[in-house]
Design a protein around this motif. Structure first.
Motif, PDB file in Angstrom:
ATOM      1  N   PRO A 277       0.796  -1.233   0.000  1.00 26.09           N
ATOM      2  CA  PRO A 277       0.000   0.000   0.000  1.00 26.09           C
ATOM      3  C   PRO A 277       0.823   1.274   0.000  1.00 26.09           C
ATOM      4  N   ASP A 278       1.873   1.361   0.831  1.00 25.09           N
ATOM      5  CA  ASP A 278       2.564   2.651   0.955  1.00 25.09           C
ATOM      6  C   ASP A 278       4.058   2.464   1.208  1.00 25.09           C
TER       7      ASP A 278
ATOM      8  N   ASP B 294       5.473   0.136   4.145  1.00 27.90           N
ATOM      9  CA  ASP B 294       5.539  -1.289   3.820  1.00 27.90           C
ATOM     10  C   ASP B 294       6.645  -1.561   2.802  1.00 27.90           C
TER      11      ASP B 294
ATOM     12  N   ASP C 188      -1.714  -6.856   2.313  1.00 27.59           N
ATOM     13  CA  ASP C 188      -2.767  -6.076   2.974  1.00 27.59           C
ATOM     14  C   ASP C 188      -3.754  -5.512   1.958  1.00 27.59           C
TER      15      ASP C 188
ATOM     16  N   ASP D 161      -6.314  -2.547   2.439  1.00 26.23           N
ATOM     17  CA  ASP D 161      -5.930  -1.144   2.573  1.00 26.23           C
ATOM     18  C   ASP D 161      -6.492  -0.340   1.400  1.00 26.23           C
TER      19      ASP D 161
ATOM     20  N   HIS E 245      -4.789   0.549  -2.083  1.00 25.50           N
ATOM     21  CA  HIS E 245      -4.722  -0.333  -3.251  1.00 25.50           C
ATOM     22  C   HIS E 245      -5.796  -0.002  -4.290  1.00 25.50           C
TER      23      HIS E 245
ATOM     24  N   GLY F 128      -2.596   3.090  11.266  1.00 24.66           N
ATOM     25  CA  GLY F 128      -1.837   3.056  10.027  1.00 24.66           C
ATOM     26  C   GLY F 128      -0.532   3.819  10.061  1.00 24.66           C
TER      27      GLY F 128
ATOM     28  N   ASP G 255     -12.335  -3.112   8.480  1.00 28.32           N
ATOM     29  CA  ASP G 255     -11.283  -2.093   8.549  1.00 28.32           C
ATOM     30  C   ASP G 255     -10.701  -2.007   9.953  1.00 28.32           C
TER      31      ASP G 255
ATOM     32  N   ARG H   6      -8.550  -4.912  10.798  1.00 26.86           N
ATOM     33  CA  ARG H   6      -7.265  -4.818  10.094  1.00 26.86           C
ATOM     34  C   ARG H   6      -6.338  -3.833  10.795  1.00 26.86           C
ATOM     35  N   TRP H   7      -6.852  -2.655  11.181  1.00 22.88           N
ATOM     36  CA  TRP H   7      -6.030  -1.671  11.897  1.00 22.88           C
ATOM     37  C   TRP H   7      -5.496  -2.249  13.204  1.00 22.88           C
TER      38      TRP H   7
ATOM     39  N   ASN I  21      -2.872  -5.174  12.594  1.00 23.83           N
ATOM     40  CA  ASN I  21      -1.567  -4.674  12.155  1.00 23.83           C
ATOM     41  C   ASN I  21      -0.800  -4.045  13.308  1.00 23.83           C
TER      42      ASN I  21
END
Length: 611
Positions: free
Chosen positions: A196-197, A200, A265, A268, A271, A431, A462, A465-466, A469
Motif C-alpha cells: 500500500p505505501d 511497507d 494487505d 488497505d 490499493h 496506520g 477495517d 485490520r487496523w 496490524n
C-alpha cells in the motif's frame, strides 16, 4: 496507401472513449524496419486535422477499413515499451471495468524520458546476472513454497511478529514475501510485490537487501522522480528475471516470464486506484495471474471479504503459519473500577494503565488512537471539537499519567517510521504506527467504539485490520489491551481468527446483496441520462438498481447491483452508454437557450457504492 504497404494497428493515446480501439495506418517504406509492435508512434487524425501519439499494437498485411489509409507519421523511438502481455492485461481490465484501455496504459507505461531512454538504447543488451539460491520463508513449511512453484492462488495469513534483517527490525510478513520472491527468482522467473505505501515498501526492500543479489530488485512507485521511474520501467523490459517492489501500479510492471505476484494487505484503501477506470490492484493481480499462469499470494494479518469469498469458492488456497502462538489480546471496558488515580488522569482503564506501566520498565509501549491533531488546543481557540480524543490530547493526558516518560506522537502530520527500544509512550494514529526495535512491550488499542461508529460497509473489517496490524508490532509475549470493544470484531482479534469475521461479514452481505457478494456500478449524470441507462440495464437478468439520488446541483447518482455472471453484459452496456454520451450532441435544448450535455460517469466496483 499503396497495395504493397503493410498495415499498423495503433492504439491512440486519447482520453476520448470513442477512440478506445485500434486504428489502421499504412506503414511507409522508410518506417517499415522500426515500426514494430510496442513502439510509440505519431499518427494523423483526419477528423481533427492534427497529429496524435499512440502505440503500435500489431502489424498486418491488409486492412478491412474502407478507403485509403493514412500513413504513420513517425516512430517516436525504437523502444518497445508496450509489451503484448501488458497490452492484453489493460484491454481485459478495461473491458471488465467499462473503461478505456488508454487510461490503464497510462498507469502501466510511464511518461517518456528522452535522455533516459536514449542512454538505455545505447547501452544495448545487459549482461546476465547470477541467480540466487532459493530461500524458504520461515514459519510455513514446504507447502507454501510448493504452492507458489505450481502457480497457486494463495490467501496467506501472516505471522504477527517482527524479525531482524541485517540488524533492522521488519515485519515477518516482509521477510516471508521477500523469501518467496527470491525463490521465484532462483527458478529464473520474475516476481512483483505490491504494497500500500512507502512504510511497507521500506520493510520489503530491507528484507530483499538481505537475501537478493544486487541488481535484481527494481523499485517502481509514485515517490520516484520521473527519470528514475522510467529507468526502472525500462530495466524490466530487458528480459532478465526481476523482482519489482512498488505500490498499486507496480502490478503492471512489464517483467518477462512472470512467476509470482504478491499483494500485501489488500484491504488497505490505498490499493484502490482513484483514476478512471478505478481498477483495484487486487483485481488487476487476479486477471494478470489468470493470463500468465503465475502464482498469486494475497497476504495479510486479516482477510478481506473479497478474498474470503474466493477462498470459499475454492479459487484461493488458505495457508496458515505452523506452530505459532496467537498474540495475547485482552479486551476491557472503557472504564473499570481499579481506582488508579493516574489511569483516571490518562482517561484509560486501570488495567490498561497497569499493563503500560509495567511494560515501560522494559521498552516502548504503543497507544493506537483514531485521529491526529489536538482537539484540546482547538477547544481553547473556540473551534469545534470532535468526540474522539485525538493523538495530541492523548499524548498530553498520558504524559501526565506517566511523568518522566518519553512521549512520541506519530501521525500523518508527524510521520515516524522507527523508534528505538528505550522506554517511551508512542501515540500513533491507525496506520501510522512506527516499528519499535524488538517490538512494543505492550499495545493499547483506544478509540475502538469510535472507530466502529464510522458509517461504512467495511467498518468492522477495517477496524480489525487496523488493530491486527498494530498487534503484529508487539514483542513476543507482550500484551495488547483492546479497550471498549465487544462482539464479533473483539472475538476475532482475541482468538486471532480474523477469517471468522470475514466469513460472517460476507454472509451478511449475501443476504443484503452487498459487495463483494455481488458486483456494483455507480452511474452519475443528469436525471434523464441516469434513468435512460437504468432502463437499458433492466433488460439484463440478475441486475437491480437503487433509486437515483441527487449528489449536487443537477446531478444524480444511482447504484446498480449485478451478479458476477452478468459482469460482461453490464460492462458492455455501460461502455456503450458512455460512448454514446461522449459522441452525442454537445448541448441539449432548454427554454431560453441550451445547456451543455451532462457527462455520464461510470465506475464498477468502486468503494463509493455503499461507503
Amino acid at each position: 496507401m499503396s497495395a504493397s504497404e503493410p498495415v499498423a494497428r495503433v492504439l491512440i493515446d486519447s482520453a476520448l472513449p470513442q477512440l478506445d480501439r485500434l486504428f489502421d495506418y499504412a506503414v511507409p517504406e522508410r518506417l517499415d524496419a522500426i515500426a514494430v509492435p510496442g513502439v510509440r508512434v505519431k499518427v494523423p487524425l483526419r477528423s481533427a486535422g492534427r497529429i496524435a501519439e499512440g502505440y503500435l499494437v500489431e502489424r498486418a498485411a491488409t486492412s478491412e477499413a474502407k478507403g485509403e489509409l493514412a500513413r504513420l507519421e513517425e516512430v517516436v523511438s525504437e523502444a518497445r515499451v508496450l509489451t503484448p502481455e501488458v497490452r492484453a492485461l489493460t484491454r481485459r481490465l478495461a473491458d471488465r471495468a467499462a473503461g478505456s484501455a488508454n487510461d490503464l496504459v497510462r498507469l502501466a507505461v510511464p511518461r517518456r524520458q528522452v535522455r533516459v531512454e536514449k542512454a538505455w538504447l545505447a547501452a544495448g543488451p545487459v549482461a546476465a546476472l547470477a541467480l540466487p539460491e532459493p530461500v524458504h520463508p520461515s514459519g510455513y513449511g514446504a507447502g507454501l513454497t510448493d504452492a507458489v512453484s505450481r502457480g497457486a492462488r494463495i490467501a496467506l495469513h501472516a505471522v504477527p511478529r517482527l524479525v531482524q534483517a541485517q540488524g533492522t527490525w521488519i515485519g515477518h510478513w516482509a521477510a516471508s514475501l521477500a523469501a518467496l520472491a527470491v525463490t521465484t527468482l532462483a527458478s529464473g522467473r520474475s516476481a512483483i510485490l505490491v504494497v500500500p505505501d512507502y512504510r511497507d515498501q521500506e520493510q520489503l526492500e530491507t528484507a530483499l537487501a538481505a537475501i537478493a543479489p544486487e541488481g535484481h530488485v527494481q523499485r517502481m512507485d509514485a515517490r520516484q522522480s520521473n527519470p528514475d521511474r522510467y529507468r526502472a520501467f525500462l530495466a524490466c523490459l530487458e528480459g532478465a528475471p526481476r523482482i519489482v517492489v512498488g505500490n498499486r501500479s507496480a502490478v503492471y510492471a512489464p517483467v518477462q516470464d512472470l512467476g509470482l505476484i504478491a499483494l500485501w494487505d489488500d484491504g488497505d484503501p490505498l490499493h484502490a486506484e482513484p483514476l478512471s477506470p478505478g481498477v483495484h490492484a487486487r483485481d488487476a493481480a487476479l486477471v494478470r495471474q489468470e493470463q500468465s499462469g503465475c502464482a498469486l499470494v494475497v497476504a495479510g494479518h486479516t482477510r478481506s471479504t473479497e478474498v474470503q469469498r474466493l477462498v470459499e469458492l475454492g479459487w484461493f488456497e488458505a495457508h496458515e503459519p505452523e506452530r505459532h502462538a496467537a498474540p495475547r489480546v485482552i479486551p476491557t471496558a472503557e472504564q473499570d473500577d481499579g481506582g488508579e488515580r493516574m489511569a483516571a488522569i490518562a482517561r484509560i482503564p486501570s488495567s490498561a494503565w497497569r499493563i503500560a506501566r509495567d511494560a515501560l520498565e522494559h521498552g516502548p509501549v504503543l497507544v493506537q488512537v483514531a485521529r491526529p491533531g489536538n482537539s484540546a488546543a482547538a477547544a481553547r481557540r473556540g473551534e469545534p471539537v470532535a468526540v474522539t480524543v485525538d493523538a495530541g490530547r492523548t499524548a498530553e493526558d498520558l504524559g501526565r499519567a506517566f511523568p518522566r516518560t518519553r512521549v512520541i506522537v506519530a501521525d500523518g502530520e508527524r510521520p515516524v517510521q522507527r523508534v528505538d527500544g528505550r522506554p517511551a509512550l508512542v501515540i500513533a494514529t491507525r496506520g501510522a504506527e512506527p516499528i519499535a526495535d524488538g517490538g512494543y512491550r505492550a499495545v493499547l488499542l483506544l478509540d475502538g467504539p469510535r472507530m466502529l461508529s464510522r458509517e461504512s460497509l467495511r467498518v468492522a473489517e477495517d477496524c480489525l485490520r487496523w488493530w491486527s496490524n498494530a498487534v503484529a508490532l508487539a514483542a513476543e509475549h507482550a500484551t495488547t489491551v483492546l479497550v471498549g470493544v465487544g462482539g464479533a470484531p473483539a472475538r476475532a482479534l482475541v482468538t486471532w481468527r480474523q477469517e471468522l469475521l470475514a466469513a460472517s461479514e460476507l454472509e451478511d452481505r449475501r443476504r443484503l446483496r452487498f459487495p463483494p457478494a455481488v458486483r456494483t456500478a455507480t452511474i452519475a449524470s443528469d436525471l434523464p441520462t441516469v434513468r435512460q441507462v437504468l432502463h437499458e440495464l433492466d433488460e439484463l437478468p440478475h441486475v437491480d438498481a437503487l433509486e437515483p439520488e441527487p449528489v449536487d446541483e443537477g446531478r444524480f447518482r444511482a447504484v446498480v447491483r449485478f451478479d458476477y455472471g452478468a459482469g460482461r453484459a453490464v460492462a458492455e452496456h455501460l461502455r456503450a452508454a458512455v460512448i454514446r454520451n461522449a459522441t452525442g450532441r454537445r448541448s441539449v435544448a432548454r427554454e431560453g437557450g441550451s445547456r451543455p450535455r451532462a457527462r455520464l460517469q461510470v465506475r464498477l466496483d468502486g468503494p463509493e457504492a455503499f461507503g
